[in-house]
Design a protein around this motif. Structure first.
Motif, short mmCIF file in Angstrom:
data_model
loop_
_atom_site.label_atom_id
_atom_site.label_comp_id
_atom_site.label_asym_id
_atom_site.label_seq_id
_atom_site.Cartn_x
_atom_site.Cartn_y
_atom_site.Cartn_z
N SER A 154 -0.64 16.16 -3.94
CA SER A 154 -1.52 15.58 -2.92
C SER A 154 -0.79 15.48 -1.57
N LYS A 195 0.86 -1.19 0.00
CA LYS A 195 0.00 0.00 0.00
C LYS A 195 0.89 1.24 0.00
N ARG A 248 1.72 6.27 -8.69
CA ARG A 248 1.00 7.44 -9.21
C ARG A 248 2.01 8.39 -9.82
N LYS A 268 -14.37 5.55 -5.26
CA LYS A 268 -13.12 6.26 -4.99
C LYS A 268 -13.07 6.68 -3.52
N LEU A 269 -12.08 6.21 -2.80
CA LEU A 269 -11.97 6.55 -1.38
C LEU A 269 -10.79 7.48 -1.13
N ASN A 270 -10.90 8.22 -0.04
CA ASN A 270 -9.77 9.05 0.41
C ASN A 270 -9.46 10.20 -0.54
N SER A 271 -10.46 10.69 -1.25
CA SER A 271 -10.16 11.79 -2.18
C SER A 271 -10.41 13.14 -1.51
N ARG A 272 -9.58 14.10 -1.89
CA ARG A 272 -9.73 15.45 -1.33
C ARG A 272 -10.85 16.18 -2.05
N ARG A 322 -7.33 21.23 -3.46
CA ARG A 322 -6.39 20.89 -4.54
C ARG A 322 -5.72 22.17 -5.02
N LYS A 363 -0.82 7.82 -1.16
CA LYS A 363 -1.49 8.78 -2.05
C LYS A 363 -1.54 8.29 -3.50
N THR A 364 -1.81 7.02 -3.63
CA THR A 364 -1.83 6.41 -4.97
C THR A 364 -3.17 5.72 -5.28
N ALA A 365 -4.20 6.03 -4.54
CA ALA A 365 -5.50 5.32 -4.64
C ALA A 365 -5.42 3.97 -3.93
N SER A 366 -4.45 3.84 -3.04
CA SER A 366 -4.25 2.55 -2.38
C SER A 366 -5.36 2.21 -1.40
N SER A 367 -6.03 3.23 -0.84
CA SER A 367 -7.12 2.93 0.09
C SER A 367 -8.30 2.33 -0.64
N THR A 368 -8.49 2.73 -1.87
CA THR A 368 -9.58 2.16 -2.67
C THR A 368 -9.28 0.68 -2.93
N1 PPS Z 1 -10.31 5.09 -8.01
C1 PPS Z 1 -9.41 6.06 -7.98
N2 PPS Z 1 -8.88 6.55 -9.10
C2 PPS Z 1 -7.98 7.55 -9.07
N3 PPS Z 1 -7.55 8.14 -7.92
C3 PPS Z 1 -8.08 7.68 -6.77
C4 PPS Z 1 -9.01 6.62 -6.73
N4 PPS Z 1 -9.31 6.39 -5.45
C5 PPS Z 1 -8.61 7.27 -4.72
N5 PPS Z 1 -7.87 8.05 -5.50
C6 PPS Z 1 -6.97 9.15 -5.10
O1 PPS Z 1 -5.89 8.60 -4.37
C7 PPS Z 1 -5.47 9.52 -3.35
C8 PPS Z 1 -5.52 8.85 -2.00
O2 PPS Z 1 -4.57 7.84 -2.04
P1 PPS Z 1 -4.40 6.78 -0.89
O3 PPS Z 1 -5.69 6.16 -0.56
O4 PPS Z 1 -3.32 5.87 -1.34
O5 PPS Z 1 -3.90 7.68 0.31
S1 PPS Z 1 -3.26 7.19 1.70
O6 PPS Z 1 -1.82 7.14 1.53
O7 PPS Z 1 -3.77 5.91 2.06
O8 PPS Z 1 -3.61 8.24 2.68
C9 PPS Z 1 -6.41 10.68 -3.45
O9 PPS Z 1 -5.78 11.63 -4.26
P2 PPS Z 1 -5.94 13.21 -3.97
O10 PPS Z 1 -7.40 13.48 -3.96
O11 PPS Z 1 -5.23 13.85 -5.11
O12 PPS Z 1 -5.29 13.46 -2.66
C10 PPS Z 1 -7.62 10.09 -4.14
O13 PPS Z 1 -8.39 11.06 -4.81
#
Ligand code: PPS
Length: 611
Positions: free
Chosen positions: A303, A210, A295, A408-412, A417, A213-218
Motif C-alpha cells: 500500500s 494514528k 497492519r 471502510k475509508l481511504n481504500s484504494r 493494487r 496505511k493501517t485503516a487508521s482513517s476509519t
Molecule cells: N475497515 C477496514 N478494514 C481493513 N482495512 C481498511 C479498513 N479501512 C481502511 N482500510 C485500509 O487501510 C488503508 C488506509 O489506511 P489509513 O487510513 O491508515 O491510511 S493513511 O495513513 O491515513 O493515509 C487502505 O489500505 P489499501 O487500500 O491497501 O491502501 C484501506 O483499504
C-alpha cells in the motif's frame, strides 16, 4: 559407630542377601540414606512436572507470561476491562515495569542506544520471550506466507488477507444490504452487549496513535463521530494543520489551545503524529486510554509503495521488487520522507526505524520496542482483523456497538493494487525486520486478549451484530452500498485526498434520505482532512476565521509557485488542506446552499448530534 553393619554386609554370603537387606534397613544410617534418596527423587519429579507445565504454557500461549497476572488481578469481566485502563493492567508491566527506568523511555524517544546496563536486563528478559514467539510464528508463516495466526473459529475468507498473491477485496457486509432503509437505524439499534452502563463507564479520554496505511482513517472517523456527538474536545493540530507535525516527534505545543491555555480539558487525540509519551501525557489526562493499530508489514508495504510513490526512495523505482533488491545500496535514510519506506510502524511509535535485518542488535532493539509499546499502550489492534478489533475497542472503552460501526475509508481501488509474489513478501519482512517482529508480537497478544477477555463465542456473536448493523447502515446511507472512484463522487466536499499512484475511493450518499439522516450519514463518509477541518472550525471558530482570511491572501502566491507537487507528503496534505479552506470560504462568502457545504460554519452550528 555405624561402621560394623556395613562391614557385616560385605562379609555375608550371597544367599543371605535378603536378610542382610532387612538388617541393613533397620540400621539408622541406611534409613537416613534411603530418606535422602527419596527426597532427591521427589525434588526431581517436582522439577520435571513444573518444567513440563511451563513448556506447555509457552507452546500453547506464548504470551501468557505477559497477561496471566492481569487475569489474576481482575477476575471478573468488568474488572478485566476496567483493568485495561488502569496503570497496573498494561500487559507487560508485571514483567518489565519494575525494572524499567524513565531513562529507557527517553533513550527510545531520542533514538539513542539500547544497551545501557539497567535496560539490558529487561531487554534480555523480553527478548527471550519474543524470540520464542517469533521462532514459532515464523515456522507457522512458512506454511502460509504472510498469513497472520488465525483463531480456530475463523475462516480465512473473512479476513481479506489470504497470503499475498490475493490482495484484499471489499468486505461483503458493506454491500449486503438486507433491510429496508430507515432513518431510525440511528435511534433503534443501540446494541449493548455485556457492557451496560451498570457495569462500566464509557471512556472519553483517549489517545489513538494514528499509524500509516493501517485503516487508521476509519478509526479516526469513529473517534471523530463519537467525540463530536458528545461535545468532547479534540487535541487538534496547531494552526489548522491536518497532522500533529508529523514526522517530527510530538511536542505538547503542537496542539491548538495548549500554549494559549484556551482549552481546559482535552478528551481525544487522534491525528497522525510521531509518538512521544512524555509529551502526550502533558496534554492528556492521567486516566487516558492509549491504543493504536498495526497492519501486516507486507500488505502495508504494498500500500505504501503505491501511495507514497513520490517520496525520494520510490520515485525513480519501477516496482517494489526493484526497490527491495537495491535498497541496501541505494536507500538513503537521511532524505526527508524516506522513512515511509522503512519500518514505518516503529517510526510512528517513536523508535529507530533504520535497523538492518542483519544488524547484530536487531533482536534487542525489537524487544525493547515491543516492551515500550506494551508499557505505553493499553490496546493494539490489528488491521487484518478490523471487526474483531472494533469489538475489542468497544469493550475496552465501554462503548456500544453502534459507536464502533464504520465504513471502510481511504481504500484504494483494485486497479492500483499490486499482486506480490511469495518471494517479494519474504523480502519485505526482511527489509522491515523490526516492524515484522512488532506485528508478530501484537498479533499474538491480540488473540490472546480476545480469548481471555471476550471469548471466541462472544466475539463471534458480537461480530455478527456489528456486521448486521453495518449492512443496515450501508443500505440506508450509501448509494449502491459501496465505495466508488473519486471521479464518480458527486459531492466535491466528500472526495478523499488523492496522493501518489493510488486512487483513493469515497462514497456517494443515497439521495432519498431525510435531512437529519443525511447529516448523520455524511459524517460516516467525511474524509479525514475535511472532518479535521470541520472540528477545528467548531472548536476554534475565531481562529478558523483568521486562518481562512490568511489562506485567501496566501493562496494565489502559493498556486503560482506550483511547489506542492514537488513537496513531501505532509506538505502536500497541507496544500490540499488549504485548498479545502479556500473552497469552503468561497461557499461561505456566496452563501450557496449546496450539498458540498457540509463543512461550512453555518451548518456546523445547526448540526444535530449523533446518537
Ligand atoms: N475497515 C477496514 N478494514 C481493513 N482495512 C481498511 C479498513 N479501512 C481502511 N482500510 C485500509 O487501510 C488503508 C488506509 O489506511 P489509513 O487510513 O491508515 O491510511 S493513511 O495513513 O491515513 O493515509 C487502505 O489500505 P489499501 O487500500 O491497501 O491502501 C484501506 O483499504
Amino acid at each position: 559407630m555405624l561402621s560394623p553393619p556395613r562391614r557385616w554386609i560385605r562379609e555375608q554370603p550371597l544367599s543371605s542377601v535378603t536378610s542382610c537387606v532387612r538388617r541393613g534397613l533397620c540400621s539408622r544410617r541406611h534409613s537416613l540414606w534411603i530418606l535422602l534418596i527419596l527426597l532427591v527423587v521427589c525434588i526431581a519429579i517436582q522439577t520435571f512436572v513444573a518444567r513440563q507445565a511451563r513448556n506447555d504454557k509457552l507452546t500453547g500461549l506464548p504470551h501468557l507470561r505477559f497477561t496471566v497476572s492481569k487475569q489474576h488481578l481482575f477476575p471478573t469481566l468488568q474488572n478485566v476491562w476496567e483493568g485495561l485502563h488502569s496503570e497496573s493492567s498494561l500487559a507487560v508491566k508485571p514483567d518489565v515495569k519494575s525494572l524499567q527506568t524513565e531513562r529507557m523511555a527517553d533513550l527510545h524517544h531520542q533514538n539513542e542506544g539500547y544497551g545501557k546496563p539497567s535496560d539490558y536486563i529487561v531487554s534480555r528478559h523480553v527478548e527471550k520471550i519474543v524470540n520464542r514467539i517469533t521462532d514459532s510464528q515464523m515456522e507457522a508463516t512458512k506454511v502460509s506466507p504472510g498469513n497472520p495466526l488465525l483463531p480456530k473459529y475463523e475462516t480465512k475468507q473473512s479476513h481479506g488477507l489470504q497470503g499475498f498473491l490475493v490482495l484484499p477485496s471489499p468486505r461483503k457486509s458493506l454491500i449486503a444490504g438486507t433491510d429496508t432503509p430507515t432513518s431510525s437505524i440511528f435511534l433503534k439499534t443501540r446494541t449493548n452487549t455485556f457492557h451496560t452502563k451498570a457495569t462500566c463507564h464509557p471512556k472519553s479520554h483517549i489517545v489513538f496513535l494514528k499509524t500509516h496505511k493501517t485503516a487508521s482513517s476509519t478509526i479516526l472517523n469513529i473517534l471523530y463521530r463519537y467525540g463530536e456527538s458528545r461535545n468532547l474536545t479534540f487535541a487538534l493540530p496547531l494552526n489548522k494543520h491536518s497532522q500533529l507535525f508529523y514526522p517530527f516527534f510530538f511536542a505538547s505545543h503542537f496542539v491548538e489551545g495548549v500554549s494559549s491555555r484556551s482549552v481546559r480539558e482535552f478528551h481525544i487525540m487522534c491525528n497522525h503524529m510521531r509518538f512521544r509519551k512524555s509529551e502526550v501525557a502533558k496534554v492528556m489526562p492521567q486516566d487516558t486510554f492509549y491504543f493504536s493499530i498495526l497492519r501486516h508489514p507486507v500488505a502495508m508495504m504494498e500500500s505504501i509503495f503505491i501511495y507514497y510513490k513520490s517520496i525520494p526512495a520510490f520515485h525513480k523505482i519501477h516496482s517494489l521488487d526493484e526497490f527491495l533488491d537495491t535498497s541496501r545500496r541505494s536507500y538513503n535514510s537521511s532524505v526527508a520522507n524516506n522513512h515511509y519506506a522503512h519500518n514505518i510502524m516503529a517510526f510512528d511509535f517513536g523508535f529507530d526505524n533504520n535497523v538492518a535485518a542483519d544488524a547484530e542488535n536487531l533482536e534487542e532493539k525489537a524487544s525493547m520496542t515491543i516492551a515500550a509499546i506494551e508499557r505505553d499502550f493499553h490496546l493494539i489492534l490489528i488491521s487484518e482483523y478490523f471487526d474483531e478489533s472494533m469489538i475489542m475497542l468497544k469493550n475496552a472503552l465501554c462503548w456500544s456497538l453502534e459507536d464502533v460501526v464504520s465504513f471502510k475509508l481511504n481504500s484504494r481501488n483494485e486497479r492500483t493494487r499490486r499482486m506480490l509474489l511469495p518471494n517479494t513478501a519474504e523480502k519485505i519482512k526482511r527489509w522491515n525486520a523490526i516492524d515484522w517482529r512488532i506485528y508478530l508480537h501484537f498479533n499474538t497478544t491480540f488473540w490472546h486478549k480476545v480469548d481471555s477477555l471476550v471469548g471466541q463465542e462472544q466475539m463471534k456473536w458480537e461480530i455478527s451484530q456489528l456486521r448486521e448493523l453495518q449492512a443496515k447502515l450501508a443500505n440506508t446511507c450509501l448509494k449502491d452500498g459501496r465505495a466508488v472512484d473519486p471521479s464518480q463522487i458527486k459531492d466535491a466536499g466528500l472526495k478523499p485526498f488523492q496522493y501518489g499512484a493510488a486512487v483513493i475511493q469515497g462514497y456517494n450518499l443515497n439521495t432519498h434520505i431525510d435531512r437529519q439522516t443525511k447529516t448523520k450519514c455524511q459524517r460516516f463518509i467525511t474524509p479525514e482532512l475535511q472532518y479535521t477541518d470541520h472540528l477545528y472550525t467548531k472548536q476554534f471558530p475565531e481562529l478558523a476565521d483568521k486562518h481562512r482570511q490568511a489562506g485567501r491572501i496566501a493562496a494565489p502566491q502559493h498556486q503560482r509557485s506550483g511547489r506542492a507537487a514537488m513537496m513531501g507528503m505532509a506538505w502536500a496534505r497541507e496544500a490540499h488542506h488549504r485548498q479545502i479552506i479556500r473552497h469552503r470560504f468561497s461557499n461561505f462568502k456566496n452563501q450557496k446552499a449546496s450539498t458540498s457545504a457540509l463543512l461550512t460554519h453555518t451548518e456546523t452550528n445547526n448540526k444535530t448530534s449523533m446518537p
